[in-house]
Design a protein around this motif. Structure first.
Motif, PDB file in Angstrom:
ATOM      1  N   SER A   1       4.820  10.253  -7.880  1.00  0.00           N
ATOM      2  CA  SER A   1       5.956  10.959  -7.307  1.00  0.00           C
ATOM      3  C   SER A   1       7.242  10.527  -8.001  1.00  0.00           C
ATOM      4  O   SER A   1       7.391   9.360  -8.383  1.00  0.00           O
ATOM      5  N   ASN A   2       8.175  11.454  -8.112  1.00  0.00           N
ATOM      6  CA  ASN A   2       9.477  11.102  -8.692  1.00  0.00           C
ATOM      7  C   ASN A   2      10.446  10.567  -7.639  1.00  0.00           C
ATOM      8  O   ASN A   2      11.621  10.372  -7.914  1.00  0.00           O
ATOM      9  N   GLY A   3       9.947  10.318  -6.428  1.00  0.00           N
ATOM     10  CA  GLY A   3      10.792   9.826  -5.350  1.00  0.00           C
ATOM     11  C   GLY A   3      11.479  10.925  -4.572  1.00  0.00           C
ATOM     12  O   GLY A   3      12.191  10.661  -3.612  1.00  0.00           O
ATOM     13  N   SER A   4      11.237  12.168  -4.975  1.00  0.00           N
ATOM     14  CA  SER A   4      11.789  13.324  -4.270  1.00  0.00           C
ATOM     15  C   SER A   4      10.693  14.333  -3.981  1.00  0.00           C
ATOM     16  O   SER A   4      10.897  15.536  -4.075  1.00  0.00           O
ATOM     17  N   CYS A   5       9.500  13.823  -3.695  1.00  0.00           N
ATOM     18  CA  CYS A   5       8.375  14.662  -3.262  1.00  0.00           C
ATOM     19  C   CYS A   5       7.831  15.565  -4.362  1.00  0.00           C
ATOM     20  O   CYS A   5       7.191  16.570  -4.086  1.00  0.00           O
ATOM     21  N   THR A   6       8.081  15.231  -5.612  1.00  0.00           N
ATOM     22  CA  THR A   6       7.617  16.048  -6.726  1.00  0.00           C
ATOM     23  C   THR A   6       6.763  15.214  -7.664  1.00  0.00           C
ATOM     24  O   THR A   6       7.184  14.137  -8.086  1.00  0.00           O
ATOM     25  N   PRO A   7       5.543  15.679  -7.995  1.00  0.00           N
ATOM     26  CA  PRO A   7       4.701  14.902  -8.921  1.00  0.00           C
ATOM     27  C   PRO A   7       5.207  14.996 -10.347  1.00  0.00           C
ATOM     28  O   PRO A   7       5.761  16.016 -10.756  1.00  0.00           O
ATOM     29  N   GLN A   8       5.034  13.922 -11.103  1.00  0.00           N
ATOM     30  CA  GLN A   8       5.403  13.943 -12.513  1.00  0.00           C
ATOM     31  C   GLN A   8       4.376  13.159 -13.299  1.00  0.00           C
ATOM     32  O   GLN A   8       3.766  12.221 -12.781  1.00  0.00           O
ATOM     33  N   SER A   9       4.171  13.540 -14.535  1.00  0.00           N
ATOM     34  CA  SER A   9       3.260  12.805 -15.401  1.00  0.00           C
ATOM     35  C   SER A   9       3.894  11.479 -15.782  1.00  0.00           C
ATOM     36  O   SER A   9       5.106  11.398 -15.979  1.00  0.00           O
ATOM     37  N   PRO A  10       3.079  10.437 -15.883  1.00  0.00           N
ATOM     38  CA  PRO A  10       3.633   9.112 -16.168  1.00  0.00           C
ATOM     39  C   PRO A  10       4.034   8.973 -17.629  1.00  0.00           C
ATOM     40  O   PRO A  10       3.584   9.714 -18.492  1.00  0.00           O
ATOM     41  N   THR A  11       4.887   8.000 -17.882  1.00  0.00           N
ATOM     42  CA  THR A  11       5.271   7.646 -19.242  1.00  0.00           C
ATOM     43  C   THR A  11       4.473   6.446 -19.686  1.00  0.00           C
ATOM     44  O   THR A  11       4.513   5.405 -19.043  1.00  0.00           O
ATOM     45  N   PRO A  12       3.667   6.545 -20.766  1.00  0.00           N
ATOM     46  CA  PRO A  12       2.877   5.391 -21.202  1.00  0.00           C
ATOM     47  C   PRO A  12       3.755   4.209 -21.567  1.00  0.00           C
ATOM     48  O   PRO A  12       4.891   4.366 -22.009  1.00  0.00           O
ATOM     49  N   THR A  13       3.192   3.033 -21.399  1.00  0.00           N
ATOM     50  CA  THR A  13       3.890   1.820 -21.805  1.00  0.00           C
ATOM     51  C   THR A  13       4.053   1.811 -23.316  1.00  0.00           C
ATOM     52  O   THR A  13       3.107   2.086 -24.050  1.00  0.00           O
ATOM     53  N   PRO A  14       5.234   1.517 -23.851  1.00  0.00           N
ATOM     54  CA  PRO A  14       5.421   1.500 -25.306  1.00  0.00           C
ATOM     55  C   PRO A  14       4.481   0.510 -25.989  1.00  0.00           C
ATOM     56  O   PRO A  14       4.180  -0.547 -25.451  1.00  0.00           O
ATOM     57  N   THR A  15       4.018   0.874 -27.178  1.00  0.00           N
ATOM     58  CA  THR A  15       3.099   0.016 -27.919  1.00  0.00           C
ATOM     59  C   THR A  15       3.701  -1.357 -28.158  1.00  0.00           C
ATOM     60  O   THR A  15       4.847  -1.493 -28.566  1.00  0.00           O
TER      61      THR A  15
ATOM     62  N   LEU B   1      11.452   6.078  -1.494  1.00  0.00           N
ATOM     63  CA  LEU B   1      10.660   6.667  -0.419  1.00  0.00           C
ATOM     64  C   LEU B   1      10.636   8.184  -0.528  1.00  0.00           C
ATOM     65  O   LEU B   1      11.677   8.822  -0.683  1.00  0.00           O
ATOM     66  N   ASP B   2       9.434   8.769  -0.439  1.00  0.00           N
ATOM     67  CA  ASP B   2       9.319  10.196  -0.184  1.00  0.00           C
ATOM     68  C   ASP B   2       9.410  10.425   1.319  1.00  0.00           C
ATOM     69  O   ASP B   2       8.982   9.583   2.119  1.00  0.00           O
ATOM     70  N   ALA B   3       9.956  11.554   1.719  1.00  0.00           N
ATOM     71  CA  ALA B   3       9.987  11.910   3.134  1.00  0.00           C
ATOM     72  C   ALA B   3       8.565  12.039   3.662  1.00  0.00           C
ATOM     73  O   ALA B   3       7.675  12.562   2.987  1.00  0.00           O
ATOM     74  N   ALA B   4       8.344  11.581   4.883  1.00  0.00           N
ATOM     75  CA  ALA B   4       7.000  11.637   5.462  1.00  0.00           C
ATOM     76  C   ALA B   4       6.473  13.061   5.535  1.00  0.00           C
ATOM     77  O   ALA B   4       5.266  13.293   5.413  1.00  0.00           O
TER      78      ALA B   4
ATOM     79  N   PHE C   1       0.872  -1.176   0.000  1.00  0.00           N
ATOM     80  CA  PHE C   1       0.000   0.000   0.000  1.00  0.00           C
ATOM     81  C   PHE C   1       0.914   1.231   0.000  1.00  0.00           C
ATOM     82  O   PHE C   1       1.646   1.460   0.964  1.00  0.00           O
ATOM     83  N   HIS C   2       0.885   2.028  -1.077  1.00  0.00           N
ATOM     84  CA  HIS C   2       1.745   3.213  -1.068  1.00  0.00           C
ATOM     85  C   HIS C   2       1.094   4.398  -1.774  1.00  0.00           C
ATOM     86  O   HIS C   2       0.346   4.253  -2.735  1.00  0.00           O
ATOM     87  N   HIS C   3       1.374   5.581  -1.245  1.00  0.00           N
ATOM     88  CA  HIS C   3       0.878   6.854  -1.767  1.00  0.00           C
ATOM     89  C   HIS C   3      -0.654   6.877  -1.846  1.00  0.00           C
ATOM     90  O   HIS C   3      -1.233   7.401  -2.814  1.00  0.00           O
ATOM     91  N   ASN C   4      -1.282   6.310  -0.840  1.00  0.00           N
ATOM     92  CA  ASN C   4      -2.740   6.354  -0.749  1.00  0.00           C
ATOM     93  C   ASN C   4      -3.161   7.338   0.339  1.00  0.00           C
ATOM     94  O   ASN C   4      -2.412   7.622   1.270  1.00  0.00           O
ATOM     95  N   ARG C   5      -4.390   7.829   0.237  1.00  0.00           N
ATOM     96  CA  ARG C   5      -4.974   8.677   1.273  1.00  0.00           C
ATOM     97  C   ARG C   5      -6.186   7.971   1.869  1.00  0.00           C
ATOM     98  O   ARG C   5      -7.141   7.642   1.153  1.00  0.00           O
ATOM     99  N   TYR C   6      -6.113   7.690   3.152  1.00  0.00           N
ATOM    100  CA  TYR C   6      -7.240   7.135   3.898  1.00  0.00           C
ATOM    101  C   TYR C   6      -7.852   8.278   4.701  1.00  0.00           C
ATOM    102  O   TYR C   6      -7.178   8.863   5.547  1.00  0.00           O
ATOM    103  N   GLU C   7      -9.108   8.587   4.450  1.00  0.00           N
ATOM    104  CA  GLU C   7      -9.716   9.777   5.049  1.00  0.00           C
ATOM    105  C   GLU C   7     -11.113   9.472   5.600  1.00  0.00           C
ATOM    106  O   GLU C   7     -11.936   8.860   4.935  1.00  0.00           O
ATOM    107  N   ASN C   8     -11.348   9.920   6.850  1.00  0.00           N
ATOM    108  CA  ASN C   8     -12.666   9.786   7.462  1.00  0.00           C
ATOM    109  C   ASN C   8     -13.122   8.330   7.468  1.00  0.00           C
ATOM    110  O   ASN C   8     -14.164   7.964   6.928  1.00  0.00           O
ATOM    111  N   ILE C   9     -12.310   7.485   8.089  1.00  0.00           N
ATOM    112  CA  ILE C   9     -12.570   6.051   8.179  1.00  0.00           C
ATOM    113  C   ILE C   9     -12.494   5.639   9.639  1.00  0.00           C
ATOM    114  O   ILE C   9     -11.619   6.106  10.379  1.00  0.00           O
TER     115      ILE C   9
END
Length: 521
Positions: free
Chosen positions: A363-377, A340-343, A232-240
């Motif tokens: 995340s790029n692993g340094s707390c910065t969001p990046q757009s994903p690279t599609p899987t090559p055809t 790991l991103d810093a907590a 389980f990684h980079h998920n948000r559990y809210e109001n549970i």
């Protein structure tokens, strides 16, 4: 008390030999429409590639999803189903065929393999209709919303689970999903993400789980201990209320998740379960880790977590909280590479990346969001790079070498009562420096010129996000090395200096800098 619950081209339809409308088949060969590659335990046991290499079909109803499964040459023929629109009871019917086993009241992935279901276009919403996996393997579910699935009342679906897996399920990757309810069991809802009866090698990533009494179940009872190898990684559990997740037996890895508003309990490791819990941010919550509601104890390894306004109950019969000062009682070996991103930056990076319809950013692993690279055809997703090094907690070695601040000196412009300059270089996130006001300087210094090209500023629990605009200054020359907003990692041209200063120009409160890390590369 619980927080109040808040509530490309359009494909033409074709008619199959079964007499059921399905989305038009796109030209082949097609790569999986899933973006990126599986992570975590879903990369093991042969990996998880879903429908990569098979046909791609567009569906706008649940019946079309079932028909696409039933129209394959076999139950293992790869297929990607692109879903757009709202899937509900009114447009989801059972379809029969040799390659499927479907049902009226849910999206049924039963006795099948090699399938990707991905939301496209304006989005895919499964409204009051759950997704059920049974005797299935190599499944990807990405960029979908599943909401308000009930086990009682009307209508009911999938036992009340948003996504439920049971009976020999293997290799599942659920990514960028939003799973939500509108209450707890009394309102007819059950779990958001349940696994039982021999479910293994599953990853849940970049997803939101919210507004439910139960986040997720792993094992239906203390005798159902066959479920394991879960990430389980980079998920948000809210109001549970609880179960984020409830883990009976097996091994699980939880990292870089944001848990906020857990009313009763959080990660419930019991019946011999082993959980590695690292660099998560727990906020406004109760009993976020331990063994609860049983004396069948579980185990945990903890590191790098932040506990922000977390309360802990007293230990007793059937109540074994890990806090108020959680320590490890086991060691868990993780067989895959991960970063790991810093907590301290987890709430913000998760806010920007998690859930459906967020652009599938990661995340790029340094707390910065990046757009994903599609899987090559025509190819399968690339495996997680072997030998990648996780980003450090304050006492670890980073990819650029050791944290040079450990053992260095520190000073600054001012310090608030009870804080110390040295707290920013002690490797301890529970101590910090604060300026006397809302702005100020903090510096790391060495006895001789030292090469530095990367800095990580970590804020203390309760003050994450307080630092706004800043400058990073070469104190020796007065040159500004970098400017920006918000704490986190800072990279700049390699520079030899004997003192480096982090200058806080504006803030939203009294800043608390827990660690001022410096690296050569």
């Amino acid at each position: 008390m619980r927080r109040p619950v808040v509530r490309g081209i359009q494909a033409a339809l074709a008619t199959t030999a079964l007499g059921v409308a399905v989305g038009a088949v796109l030209p082949t060969p097609q790569a999986s429409a899933a973006v990126g590659a599986a992570t975590g335990y879903a990369t093991r046991n042969g990996g998880t590639t879903g429908g990569a290499g098979g046909q791609t079909v567009r569906a706008t109803t649940g019946t079309q999803i079932h028909a696409a499964l039933c129209n394959r040459a076999s139950s293992s023929t790869p297929i990607t189903i692109e879903v757009e629109g709202t899937i509900n009871h009114g447009n989801t019917s059972k379809v029969s065929g040799a390659s499927c086993n479907t049902a009226d009241d849910r999206i049924e992935l039963k006795e099948i393999s090699n399938v990707t279901i991905v939301g496209v276009g304006s989005g895919a919403i499964f409204d009051q209709l759950g997704i059920h996996l049974r005797d299935a393997s190599n499944i990807i579910i990405q960029n979908v919303t599943v909401r308000n699935v009930k086990k009682s009342g009307s209508p009911t679906s999938n036992g009340g689970d948003a996504i439920g897996m049971e009976s020999t399920v293997r290799n599942v990757w659920v990514d960028h999903a939003t799973l939500e309810a509108s209450g707890g069991e009394d309102q007819g809802f059950d779990g958001l993400f349940d696994m039982k009866d021999n479910t293994q090698y599953v990853t849940l990533s970049y997803s939101i789980l919210r507004n439910s009494g139960r986040g997720g179940l792993v094992g239906s009872s203390e005798s159902d201990l066959s479920n394991s190898y879960l990430t389980f990684h980079h998920n948000r559990y809210e109001n549970i209320d609880s179960r984020t997740p409830l883990l009976r037996g097996g091994t699980a890895h939880m990292y870089d998740n944001h848990y906020v508003g857990l009313a009763k309990s959080g990660i419930n490791s019991r019946a011999g379960a082993h959980a590695k819990v690292e660099n998560n941010y727990f906020e406004d919550a109760k009993d976020v880790l331990g063994t609860f509601y049983t004396d069948a104890l579980g185990y945990w390894q903890v590191s790098g977590n932040i506990y922000d306004n977390v309360s802990w109950s007293a230990p007793g019969t059937e109540n074994h909280p890990a806090g108020p000062n959680p320590v490890s009682n086991t060691s868990v070996s993780i067989p895959y590479a991960y970063s790991l991103d810093a907590a301290s930056c987890v709430p913000e990076i998760v806010r920007q990346t998690a859930g459906a319809n967020t652009g599938l950013k990661v995340s790029n692993g340094s707390c910065t969001p990046q757009s994903p690279t599609p899987t090559p055809t025509g190819s399968s997703p690339s495996p997680t790079p072997t030998g990648s090094t996780p980003s450090p907690t304050p006492t670890q070695t980073a990819p650029g070498g050791p944290n040079l601040s450990l053992g260095a000196g520190a000073d600054g412009s001012s310090k608030a009562d009870g804080t110390s300059y040295g707290n920013v270089r002690d490797g301890n996130l529970s101590t910090w420096w604060s300026p006397a006001g809302s702005t100020g300087d903090i510096s790391i210094k060495w006895g001789s010129a030292t090469r530095v090209s990367r800095v990580v500023i970590r804020e203390a629990s309760g003050a994450v996000g307080y630092v706004r605009s800043w400058q990073l200054v070469n104190y020796d020359t007065g040159a500004v090395l970098a400017t920006g907003t918000g704490a986190g990692p800072i990279s700049f041209a390699p520079t030899s200096l004997s003192k480096i200063t982090f200058r806080i120009l504006t803030s939203t409160g009294t800043p608390r800098v827990a660690e001022f890390e410096t690296y050569a590369g």
